[in-house]
Design an enzyme around this catalytic site. Structure first.
Site, short mmCIF file in Angstrom:
data_model
loop_
_atom_site.label_atom_id
_atom_site.label_comp_id
_atom_site.label_asym_id
_atom_site.label_seq_id
_atom_site.Cartn_x
_atom_site.Cartn_y
_atom_site.Cartn_z
N TYR A 1 -1.07 -3.61 -7.09
CA TYR A 1 -0.87 -4.31 -5.81
C TYR A 1 -2.19 -4.38 -5.00
CZ TYR A 1 -0.21 -5.27 -0.98
OH TYR A 1 -0.40 -5.81 0.26
N GLY A 2 -2.43 -5.53 -4.40
CA GLY A 2 -3.64 -5.85 -3.64
C GLY A 2 -4.38 -4.70 -2.96
N GLY A 3 -3.81 -4.20 -1.87
CA GLY A 3 -4.51 -3.21 -1.07
C GLY A 3 -4.82 -1.92 -1.83
N LYS B 1 -9.58 -2.52 1.60
CA LYS B 1 -9.30 -1.38 2.46
C LYS B 1 -10.07 -0.13 1.99
CE LYS B 1 -7.01 -3.63 5.40
NZ LYS B 1 -5.83 -4.33 5.24
N ASP C 1 -9.35 -9.84 8.88
CA ASP C 1 -8.83 -8.50 8.58
C ASP C 1 -9.83 -7.37 8.83
OD1 ASP C 1 -6.44 -7.11 7.59
OD2 ASP C 1 -7.66 -6.54 5.87
N HIS D 1 -10.59 -2.46 11.42
CA HIS D 1 -9.50 -3.32 10.93
C HIS D 1 -9.30 -4.46 11.95
CE1 HIS D 1 -5.03 -3.41 9.34
NE2 HIS D 1 -5.77 -4.30 8.74
N GLY E 1 0.09 -20.05 18.68
CA GLY E 1 -0.89 -20.89 19.40
C GLY E 1 -0.93 -20.58 20.89
N ASP E 2 0.22 -20.21 21.44
CA ASP E 2 0.26 -19.93 22.88
C ASP E 2 -0.50 -18.66 23.25
OD1 ASP E 2 1.72 -22.17 23.99
OD2 ASP E 2 3.41 -21.45 22.79
N ARG F 1 2.83 -3.86 17.85
CA ARG F 1 4.21 -4.33 18.02
C ARG F 1 4.93 -3.34 18.89
NH1 ARG F 1 6.71 -7.97 14.10
NH2 ARG F 1 4.98 -8.58 12.78
N ARG G 1 0.84 -1.19 0.00
CA ARG G 1 0.00 0.00 0.00
C ARG G 1 0.88 1.24 0.00
NH1 ARG G 1 -1.89 0.77 4.37
NH2 ARG G 1 -1.25 -1.05 5.55
N SER H 1 4.95 -10.34 0.48
CA SER H 1 4.32 -11.27 -0.47
C SER H 1 3.08 -11.87 0.20
CB SER H 1 5.30 -12.36 -0.88
OG SER H 1 5.83 -13.03 0.23
N ARG H 2 2.10 -12.24 -0.62
CA ARG H 2 0.78 -12.58 -0.06
C ARG H 2 0.17 -13.79 -0.76
NH1 ARG H 2 -1.69 -8.89 3.93
NH2 ARG H 2 0.00 -7.43 4.30
N SER I 1 -1.39 -3.60 10.29
CA SER I 1 -1.01 -4.49 9.20
C SER I 1 0.26 -5.28 9.57
CB SER I 1 -0.74 -3.67 7.95
OG SER I 1 -1.90 -2.94 7.62
N ALA I 2 0.21 -6.58 9.25
CA ALA I 2 1.33 -7.49 9.50
C ALA I 2 1.71 -7.55 10.99
CB ALA I 2 2.53 -7.14 8.63
N CYS I 3 0.72 -7.49 11.86
CA CYS I 3 0.97 -7.61 13.30
C CYS I 3 0.20 -8.77 13.93
CB CYS I 3 0.62 -6.31 14.02
SG CYS I 3 1.79 -4.99 13.63
#
Ligand code: GTP
Ligand code: SPV
Ligand code: MN
Length: 588
Positions: free
Chosen positions: A197-199, A206, A277, A226, A496-497, A402, A69, A370-371, A248-250
């Site tokens: 590109y996607g987004g 989005k 998402d 989101h 998983g934890d 993060r 994006r 990459s997606r 994003s990406a978190c």
């Protein structure tokens, strides 16, 4: 096709502007999909992968300057600049239309324009909304067919007079300097030029489901967020749903599909995925918040996805999936990315299409952003409520980012308004999902900084106002899976934890467990986080549950600066009050 005059007029105007040679209406039929795939393979737009190992799967490589994006070229066009607010790039609607039209004029000559009627949400649900995207990209058509509900039923739902969200996309020259993603909230219109590109180009995602929808939600009294949505089935068979907003990406896709640790599985816990998402949220007649996922597929981050971290996502990508900007393994014509396994292919092409040897190369083979575009129905843990027209009731809302330090593993807000404050003060390190530097701490309120279609202060006010309409609100929490030690290693195992933290959250919602009151809200006693089967020290757990008043006093100062100097105005008094309380609590 349709008698809807507004649809016909929109298509007609798009044709007159972009002058395609041909117009094709997308009905979503298998014959049409097969023909489009074949055509895209013949031109090199798609690479057909090994159909025995990956049936109906394809690979696409974007242009190298077009991989994420572009927030600096994403625009909210409203008459007054102050209404777009400090988190958005602004242009007037006149200027926005003028620029997009000038760039797109004649740009489909010699090409085909595809008209995609699609629905965000199940057709027939009161949550759902219809869009029409015109595009000159087969890649966009095939992605939209996975990510949304495409076909004539959308035109039928519009009838002769129904309204819809207009989306115009033209690849043009994929020219970075003339790339624009422009939103016209007052007209329900989106224009995207010079990207593939996607987004930037899957306009249902989005652009519509967050930026335009957040604007509509404010006008109509609902919320577009989101957020992932997941369900937890407890050993007694009861089910609770939570929604979680991470930038994003978190970690949204990962949390949405998590597989609980063995001791939880043995006890009878199960997690199911409603969405990964986006959540559209409304107040139900019962005074609770109800959420649907308006999408129909997952546009997920590939790197790091593997059998251990997210087996459900990996399983979802094994058929009918489009991979973008990953490695092509030439030995068996499959795909690879960093973190898939410890066996990178030697005989491969990297995301740019250049020869690449994973054993000897010191550069990454897949792009960090990459997606995969995978149908939701492929996911082994997809919720039985996935197609529900009423959505699922939320017990909890979770915010998270993060943060290497300061923010504890989990804490609970004191009430709705304080929860809104907690969302408003979120900061997170930037990721590869948007162009620009990675790892820089920035404010990202409610994980919506790049996606609020209007003034962020008004958006906070909308959250406060929604709280007044919910007699039985979800509890609001904040999590941080990303605390680090001095060596930069993550202090919490994550993935998983994270179930261990979810369990505490749900127990809090049911009033089953005590908590420690701290300067920032309620924090777990270490003994209440179930560590069964995990080799993990209680001291480390205590260290990531710690609330350091000095650090939070500094954080409060920084937030004051953010409120005063960045957002400047329109901040609800309730949030100022929470900030004062935080400051006082840190002094005491
Ligand atoms: P978008 O699709 O961009 O909105 O991203 P997302 O929020 O869905 O993030 P996703 O789940 O794809 O995770 C992004 C990155 O975070 C991946 O590299 C994951 O491996 C990593 N990640 C996810 N969950 C965890 C976690 O619990 N701990 C750690 N350390 N990393 C995680
Ligand atoms: C994000 O960046 O938050 C994504 C990917 O989910 S994109 O569709 O590109 O926005
Ligand atoms: Mn996202």
């Amino acid at each position: 096709m349709t008698n809807n005059k507004k649809v016909l007029q929109f298509v007609q105007e798009s044709v007159e502007l972009a002058t395609p040679d041909k117009v094709v209406w997308i009905d979503g039929s298998q014959e049409q999909i097969d023909a489009l795939r074949a055509e895209a393979v013949s031109t090199g737009e798609l690479v057909k992968l090994n159909q025995e190992l990956l049936p109906d799967c394809y690979l696409h490589r974007t242009v190298v300057n077009d991989v994420a994006r572009v927030e600096a070229r994403t625009v909210i066009c409203l008459p007054k600049e102050e209404d777009a607010g400090p988190t958005n790039i602004w242009k007037s609607p006149e200027e926005g239309y003028r620029m997009c039209k000038e760039i797109a004029r004649g740009k489909m000559a010699g090409r085909t324009m595809y008209v995609i009627p699609y629905s965000m949400g199940v057709v027939g649900s009161s949550f759902s909304k219809i869009g029409i995207e015109v595009t000159d990209s087969i890649y966009v058509v095939l992605n939209m067919i996975i990510m949304t509900r495409v076909g004539n039923m959308c035109l039928d739902a519009l009838g002769e007079d129904g309204d819809f969200i207009k989306g115009f996309h033209a690849k043009c020259d994929i020219d970075e300097e003339n790339r624009w993603i422009m939103h016209f909230p007052q007209d329900n219109a989106i224009w995207s030029v010079n990207s593939g590109y996607g987004g930037n180009v899957l306009l249902g995602k989005k652009c519509f489901a967050l930026r335009i929808a957040s604007y509509l939600g404010r006008e109509e009294g609902w919320m577009a967020e989101h957020m992932l949505i997941l369900g937890v089935k407890a050993p007694d068979g009861s089910k609770k749903y939570v929604a979680a907003a991470f930038p994003s990406a978190c970690g949204k896709t990962n949390l949405a599909m998590l597989i609980p640790p063995k001791s939880f599985l043995d006890a009878g816990y199960e997690v199911e995925c409603v969405g990964d998402d986006i959540a559209w949220i409304r107040v139900g007649e019962d005074g609770r918040l109800w959420a649907v996922n308006p999408e129909n597929g997952f546009f997920g981050v590939a790197p790091g996805t593997n059998k251990k971290s997210n087996p459900n996502a990996l399983a979802a990508t094994q058929k009918g999936t489009i991979f973008t900007d990953v490695v092509q393994n030439l030995d068996n014509n499959t795909v690879w990315w960093e973190g898939l396994d410890k066996n990178p292919p030697e005989h491969a092409l990297d995301w740019k299409g250049n020869p690449w040897n994973g054993k000897t190369s010191d550069v990454k083979g897949a792009h960090p952003n990459s997606r995969f575009t995978a149908p939701a129905k492929n996911c082994p843990c997809v919720s039985p409520e996935f197609d529900s027209k009423t959505g699922v009731p939320l017990s909890a809302i979770i915010f998270g980012g993060r943060r290497a330090s300061t923010t504890p593993l989990v804490y609970q807000s004191r009430d709705w308004n304080h929860g809104v404050f907690v969302g408003s003060i979120m900061s997170s390190e930037t990721t590869a999902a948007a162009t620009g530097a990675v790892g820089v701490l920035r404010h990202d309120p409610m994980a919506m900084k790049p996606f609020i279609g209007y003034h962020v202060g008004d958006y906070f006010q909308h959250w406060i106002d929604m709280g007044k309409k919910i007699s039985n609100p979800p509890k609001i929490f904040n999590v941080n899976w990303f605390r680090q030690n001095e060596k930069g290693e993550f202090l919490w195992p994550g993935f998983g934890d994270n179930m261990r933290v979810l369990k505490w959250i749900l127990d809090r919602c049911e009033g089953k467990v005590d908590a420690k009151e701290t300067a920032i809200g309620y924090v777990p006693y270490a003994k209440d986080i179930d560590l069964t089967g995990l080799d993990y020290s209680v001291e480390t757990l205590e260290s990531i549950l710690e609330v350091d008043k000095k650090k939070w006093a500094a954080e409060a100062e920084e937030i004051t600066g953010y409120y005063n100097n960045t957002i400047k105005d329109r901040i609800p008094q309730e949030l100022w009050d929470s900030l004062e309380t935080l400051k006082k609590n840190c002094e005491a």
